[in-house]
Write a protein that holds these residues in place. Structure first.
Motif, PDB file in Angstrom:
ATOM      1  N   LEU A 114       0.628  -1.173  -0.111  1.00  0.00           N
ATOM      2  CA  LEU A 114      -0.086  -0.136   0.042  1.00  0.00           C
ATOM      3  C   LEU A 114       0.955   1.029  -0.038  1.00  0.00           C
ATOM      4  O   LEU A 114       0.770   2.195   0.832  1.00  0.00           O
ATOM      5  N   GLY A 115       1.917   1.340  -0.847  1.00  0.00           N
ATOM      6  CA  GLY A 115       2.503   2.468  -1.165  1.00  0.00           C
ATOM      7  C   GLY A 115       3.819   2.686  -0.565  1.00  0.00           C
ATOM      8  O   GLY A 115       4.094   2.097   0.650  1.00  0.00           O
ATOM      9  N   THR A 173      -5.788   2.328   1.320  1.00  0.00           N
ATOM     10  CA  THR A 173      -5.525   3.451   0.616  1.00  0.00           C
ATOM     11  C   THR A 173      -3.847   3.770   1.338  1.00  0.00           C
ATOM     12  O   THR A 173      -3.579   3.189   2.330  1.00  0.00           O
ATOM     13  N   HIS A 174      -3.284   4.330   0.590  1.00  0.00           N
ATOM     14  CA  HIS A 174      -1.632   4.681   0.957  1.00  0.00           C
ATOM     15  C   HIS A 174      -2.087   5.399   2.437  1.00  0.00           C
ATOM     16  O   HIS A 174      -1.363   5.116   3.155  1.00  0.00           O
ATOM     17  N   VAL A 220       7.506  14.015  12.479  1.00  0.00           N
ATOM     18  CA  VAL A 220       6.311  13.494  12.881  1.00  0.00           C
ATOM     19  C   VAL A 220       5.377  13.710  11.805  1.00  0.00           C
ATOM     20  O   VAL A 220       5.045  14.747  11.491  1.00  0.00           O
ATOM     21  N   TYR A 221       4.614  12.489  11.120  1.00  0.00           N
ATOM     22  CA  TYR A 221       3.883  12.698  10.162  1.00  0.00           C
ATOM     23  C   TYR A 221       2.451  13.150  10.670  1.00  0.00           C
ATOM     24  O   TYR A 221       1.908  12.695  11.745  1.00  0.00           O
ATOM     25  N   ALA A 222       1.861  13.880   9.918  1.00  0.00           N
ATOM     26  CA  ALA A 222       0.438  14.352  10.279  1.00  0.00           C
ATOM     27  C   ALA A 222      -0.531  13.189  10.286  1.00  0.00           C
ATOM     28  O   ALA A 222      -0.520  12.119   9.548  1.00  0.00           O
ATOM     29  N   ASP A 223      -1.494  13.236  11.124  1.00  0.00           N
ATOM     30  CA  ASP A 223      -2.447  12.106  11.418  1.00  0.00           C
ATOM     31  C   ASP A 223      -3.470  12.352  10.284  1.00  0.00           C
ATOM     32  O   ASP A 223      -3.702  13.301   9.566  1.00  0.00           O
ATOM     33  N   HIS A 244      -4.162   1.507   6.134  1.00  0.00           N
ATOM     34  CA  HIS A 244      -3.422   2.510   5.459  1.00  0.00           C
ATOM     35  C   HIS A 244      -2.355   2.387   5.953  1.00  0.00           C
ATOM     36  O   HIS A 244      -1.992   1.735   7.185  1.00  0.00           O
ATOM     37  N   GLY A 245      -1.180   3.088   5.416  1.00  0.00           N
ATOM     38  CA  GLY A 245       0.162   3.238   5.885  1.00  0.00           C
ATOM     39  C   GLY A 245       0.391   4.879   5.949  1.00  0.00           C
ATOM     40  O   GLY A 245      -0.582   5.480   6.462  1.00  0.00           O
ATOM     41  N   HIS A 246       1.388   5.075   5.532  1.00  0.00           N
ATOM     42  CA  HIS A 246       1.947   6.667   5.496  1.00  0.00           C
ATOM     43  C   HIS A 246       2.351   7.301   6.748  1.00  0.00           C
ATOM     44  O   HIS A 246       3.427   7.863   6.772  1.00  0.00           O
TER      45      HIS A 246
END
Length: 263
Positions: free
Chosen positions: A53-54, A128-129, A184-187, A207-209
């Motif tokens: 998934l990406g 979804t990614h 830190v990736y946005a939620d 999902h991932g990302h």
């Protein structure tokens, strides 16, 4: 304007027993241990299908980079060998959206639109990614719109391969620096995720990302049935840091997180 995209639909074969989901491996030549773990996993998983998934790759600069003996060429061969024994699906991420559908097809890999509904064993799962749901990251969403445009992609792919290889090296260096700084990736936008699920008539979002594996409740649909968010892990094997997790879904709708041991 609707915030709900069109969903692809994949109707799974009735004889599938288990399927695997992975994402965010960010494969690159600077991390051979992660590549080796992925290669062994792809050659040995007992699942009936693998869904990527990406962000399988840290940077993909064009299918013409997959030359014999190159890192990209080695990765393509892993995909080809795996796809020869079980269905392998690949969804674009925010790092590898230049992987071409004809290239995947030539290696036996099936392209998966983002988002896609997996209909299997009487249930529907929304895949979804994940980056489209991170609506609070406004700058990224503008960037995503730009780089997903056909004109931008044609312009980049028209550059000589060596120029794109330099671009990839710069991207990897920036990524390593960001990780060292504790990026830190946005939620995701939870209300939007619920909207997607209800429009897709699904109850589980996978999902991932965001690189924070976990299971989260997303409230209920109009009939009072629970909605859930399942976040995949990224992969990273370097020194004492070991992350290589697979999410396995069975036909009886059970989800299992499998941590691959040191290899």
């Amino acid at each position: 304007m609707s915030t709900v995209p069109r969903f692809g639909v994949l109707n799974a074969p009735k004889d599938w027993r288990t399927v695997d989901f992975i994402s965010d491996l960010h494969l690159m030549p600077e991390e051979p241990a992660t590549h080796a773990a992925w290669q062994r996993y792809m050659a040995s998983t007992p699942a009936d299908a693998v869904f990527i998934l990406g962000d399988l790759f840290e940077a993909w600069i064009g299918d013409d980079a997959a030359l014999p003996g190159s890192f990209e060429g080695d990765c393509a061969e892993v995909l080809r060998q795996a796809a020869a024994r079980l269905p392998v699906y690949l969804m674009h991420g925010n790092r590898d959206f230049l992987v071409g559908e004809p290239f995947l097809a030539a290696h036996g890999v099936q392209f998966l639109a983002d988002p896609t509904v997996l209909a299997w064993a009487g249930a529907r799962y929304l895949l979804t990614h994940g980056d489209l749901l991170c609506t609070q990251d406004v700058a990224y969403q503008r960037f995503r719109q730009q780089v997903r445009s056909p004109d931008w992609q044609r312009a980049v792919l028209a550059r000589p391969l060596f120029e794109r290889q330099v671009m990839a090296q710069q991207m990897r260096a920036q990524s390593v620096a960001a990780q060292a700084g504790g990026v830190v990736y946005a939620d995701i936008d939870a209300p939007l995720a619920r909207e997607w699920l209800m429009a897709a008539r699904a109850h589980t979002l996978i999902h991932g990302h965001i690189h924070r594996p976990g299971d989260h409740a997303l409230g209920h649909d109009a009939a009072g049935l629970p909605l859930q968010q399942v976040v995949l892990s990224d992969w990273h094997i370097a020194g004492q840091d070991h992350r290589a997790q697979v999410l396995r879904l069975s036909a009886d709708h059970q989800l299992e997180r499998i941590n691959l041991g040191p290899m």
